[in-house]
Design a protein around this motif. Structure first.
Motif, short mmCIF file in Angstrom:
data_model
loop_
_atom_site.label_atom_id
_atom_site.label_comp_id
_atom_site.label_asym_id
_atom_site.label_seq_id
_atom_site.Cartn_x
_atom_site.Cartn_y
_atom_site.Cartn_z
N GLU A 249 0.85 -1.20 0.00
CA GLU A 249 0.00 0.00 0.00
C GLU A 249 0.88 1.24 0.00
O GLU A 249 0.55 2.27 0.59
CB GLU A 249 -0.92 -0.01 1.21
CG GLU A 249 -1.92 -1.17 1.20
CD GLU A 249 -2.82 -1.19 2.41
OE1 GLU A 249 -2.53 -0.42 3.37
OE2 GLU A 249 -3.79 -1.96 2.43
N GLY A 250 2.03 1.06 -0.68
CA GLY A 250 2.97 2.18 -0.76
C GLY A 250 4.08 2.10 0.26
O GLY A 250 5.05 2.86 0.18
N ASP A 251 3.97 1.19 1.21
CA ASP A 251 5.00 1.06 2.25
C ASP A 251 5.55 -0.35 2.34
O ASP A 251 6.07 -0.76 3.37
CB ASP A 251 4.43 1.49 3.60
CG ASP A 251 3.27 0.60 4.04
OD1 ASP A 251 2.75 -0.16 3.19
OD2 ASP A 251 2.90 0.65 5.23
N ALA A 252 5.43 -1.14 1.23
CA ALA A 252 5.88 -2.53 1.25
C ALA A 252 7.37 -2.63 1.55
O ALA A 252 7.82 -3.53 2.26
CB ALA A 252 5.56 -3.21 -0.09
N GLY A 253 8.16 -1.72 1.01
CA GLY A 253 9.60 -1.74 1.26
C GLY A 253 9.92 -1.58 2.73
O GLY A 253 10.79 -2.28 3.28
N ILE A 254 9.21 -0.68 3.38
CA ILE A 254 9.45 -0.44 4.81
C ILE A 254 9.03 -1.67 5.61
O ILE A 254 9.73 -2.11 6.54
CB ILE A 254 8.67 0.80 5.27
CG1 ILE A 254 9.22 2.05 4.57
CG2 ILE A 254 8.76 0.96 6.80
CD1 ILE A 254 8.43 3.31 4.87
N GLN A 255 7.88 -2.26 5.24
CA GLN A 255 7.43 -3.46 5.94
C GLN A 255 8.44 -4.60 5.80
O GLN A 255 8.70 -5.34 6.75
CB GLN A 255 6.08 -3.92 5.39
CG GLN A 255 4.91 -3.00 5.71
CD GLN A 255 3.60 -3.60 5.24
OE1 GLN A 255 3.21 -4.68 5.71
NE2 GLN A 255 2.93 -2.92 4.33
N LEU A 256 9.01 -4.73 4.59
CA LEU A 256 9.99 -5.78 4.35
C LEU A 256 11.24 -5.58 5.19
O LEU A 256 11.77 -6.51 5.79
CB LEU A 256 10.35 -5.84 2.86
CG LEU A 256 11.38 -6.89 2.45
CD1 LEU A 256 10.91 -8.29 2.83
CD2 LEU A 256 11.66 -6.81 0.96
N VAL A 257 11.71 -4.36 5.24
CA VAL A 257 12.89 -4.05 6.05
C VAL A 257 12.62 -4.32 7.52
O VAL A 257 13.45 -4.90 8.23
CB VAL A 257 13.33 -2.59 5.84
CG1 VAL A 257 14.42 -2.22 6.85
CG2 VAL A 257 13.86 -2.39 4.42
N ASP A 258 11.44 -3.91 7.99
CA ASP A 258 11.09 -4.16 9.40
C ASP A 258 11.05 -5.66 9.70
O ASP A 258 11.51 -6.11 10.76
CB ASP A 258 9.74 -3.53 9.72
CG ASP A 258 9.79 -2.00 9.76
OD1 ASP A 258 10.92 -1.46 9.84
OD2 ASP A 258 8.72 -1.38 9.67
N PHE A 259 10.51 -6.44 8.75
CA PHE A 259 10.43 -7.89 8.94
C PHE A 259 11.82 -8.49 9.01
O PHE A 259 12.12 -9.31 9.89
CB PHE A 259 9.63 -8.52 7.81
CG PHE A 259 9.63 -10.02 7.83
CD1 PHE A 259 8.81 -10.72 8.70
CD2 PHE A 259 10.50 -10.74 7.00
CE1 PHE A 259 8.82 -12.11 8.72
CE2 PHE A 259 10.51 -12.12 7.03
CZ PHE A 259 9.68 -12.81 7.90
N LEU A 260 12.69 -8.12 8.08
CA LEU A 260 14.04 -8.66 8.06
C LEU A 260 14.82 -8.27 9.32
O LEU A 260 15.59 -9.06 9.86
CB LEU A 260 14.79 -8.20 6.82
CG LEU A 260 14.23 -8.72 5.47
CD1 LEU A 260 14.98 -8.08 4.30
CD2 LEU A 260 14.35 -10.23 5.40
N ALA A 261 14.58 -7.04 9.77
CA ALA A 261 15.26 -6.59 10.99
C ALA A 261 14.79 -7.38 12.20
O ALA A 261 15.59 -7.76 13.08
CB ALA A 261 15.00 -5.10 11.21
N ALA A 262 13.48 -7.69 12.25
CA ALA A 262 12.94 -8.46 13.37
C ALA A 262 13.52 -9.87 13.38
O ALA A 262 13.67 -10.46 14.44
CB ALA A 262 11.42 -8.50 13.28
N GLN A 263 13.82 -10.40 12.20
CA GLN A 263 14.43 -11.73 12.10
C GLN A 263 15.93 -11.70 12.25
O GLN A 263 16.59 -12.71 12.10
CB GLN A 263 14.04 -12.37 10.76
CG GLN A 263 12.56 -12.51 10.51
CD GLN A 263 11.88 -13.38 11.54
OE1 GLN A 263 12.39 -14.45 11.88
NE2 GLN A 263 10.72 -12.94 12.05
#
Length: 266
Positions: A249-263
């Motif tokens: 929804e325009g923020d997929a890149g940020i969500q992906l980075v947040d996910f990778l950081a959490a892992q």
């Protein structure tokens, strides 16, 4: 030249593997000839054929250790082209680790050598079930033989065996005098398939069945009693959980980075 090739009956990689019994051993109901052992068998057949085959006194003997069903690995080897087969089977062998396995196989090879010296022992680089790569080296030690491991090419000239070992950045050429033991990689050749003629011919080839008594090994030296290692507990791998779906929804890149950081992947 007499060549013994070690072949193993292993669980088919197309199916999930399971642990069974009080000793936490591998369930072998759905088993086949180990794919990696086919490369060793092909190398042996090529060496024998280069020297005139059976008519010139060359032998390729497939040796397998395991329960009753393991004879199928020997039968498949005969269909591919091995000249004869040996099946070592005894209830006391169940649960043998690499050390106990190498002890039993060494005794079996000495038994085979009683009918004429064994010039070369060939193995795959590892079994596709345990994947330890320990048995070739242990077997060479027990038989007091020089060992050339992980060979990606193999030549025999006179009484000298020459192998190439390929590393990530270089290759080494090593040699030894026969008799010797060599383990080969899956880069050494392209194994042949059993054809109709080979399948029919295999029915006439001899398979010798051996027990521990035949090879002079006491039950206390193999199985769980003779093993250096033991599996104390085993449990099934937990089922895979559903993955994370990211809706752009325009923020997929940020969500992906947040996910990778959490892992902790960033």
């Amino acid at each position: 030249m007499k060549i013994v090739v070690l072949v193993k009956h292993v669980p088919d990689a197309q199916f999930d593997r399971h642990i069974t019994g009080p000793g936490n051993t591998t369930d072998r109901d759905e088993s086949i000839l180990s794919e990696l052992d086919e490369y060793a068998l092909e190398a042996a057949l090529q060496l024998a054929e280069e020297r005139g085959g059976a008519k010139a006194g060359n032998e390729v003997i497939a040796l397998s250790m395991g329960p009753a069903g393991a004879v199928n690995a020997v039968k498949k080897s005969l269909q591919i082209g091995a000249f004869a087969g040996v099946h070592l089977s005894d209830d006391a062998l169940a649960g043998s680790d690499a050390a106990a396995t190498s002890l039993a196989l060494a005794a079996a090879i000495r038994h085979i050598a009683a009918d004429g010296p064994v010039d070369l022992i060939l193995t795959g680089m590892a079994s596709t079930d345990g994947e330890t790569s320990l048995v070739p080296a242990q077997l060479a030690e027990r038989l007091s033989l020089p060992q050339l491991t992980f060979a990606s090419s193999l030549e025999v000239s006179g009484r000298t065996v020459v192998a190439r070992r390929d590393g990530d950045a270089h290759s080494d050429t090593v040699e030894a005098q026969l008799p010797a033991l060599v383990s080969v990689t899956d880069q050494i050749n392209e194994p042949r398939y059993p054809n109709f003629k080979g399948i029919l011919a295999a029915k006439k080839k001899k398979i010798v069945s051996l027990t521990l008594a035949d090879i002079g090994v006491d039950a206390s030296q193999v199985g769980a009693a003779g093993s250096w290692t033991v599996v104390e507990t085993a449990e099934a791998r937990p089922p895979r959980t559903a993955g994370t779906i990211i809706t752009d929804e325009g923020d997929a890149g940020i969500q992906l980075v947040d996910f990778l950081a959490a892992q902790k992947l960033l």
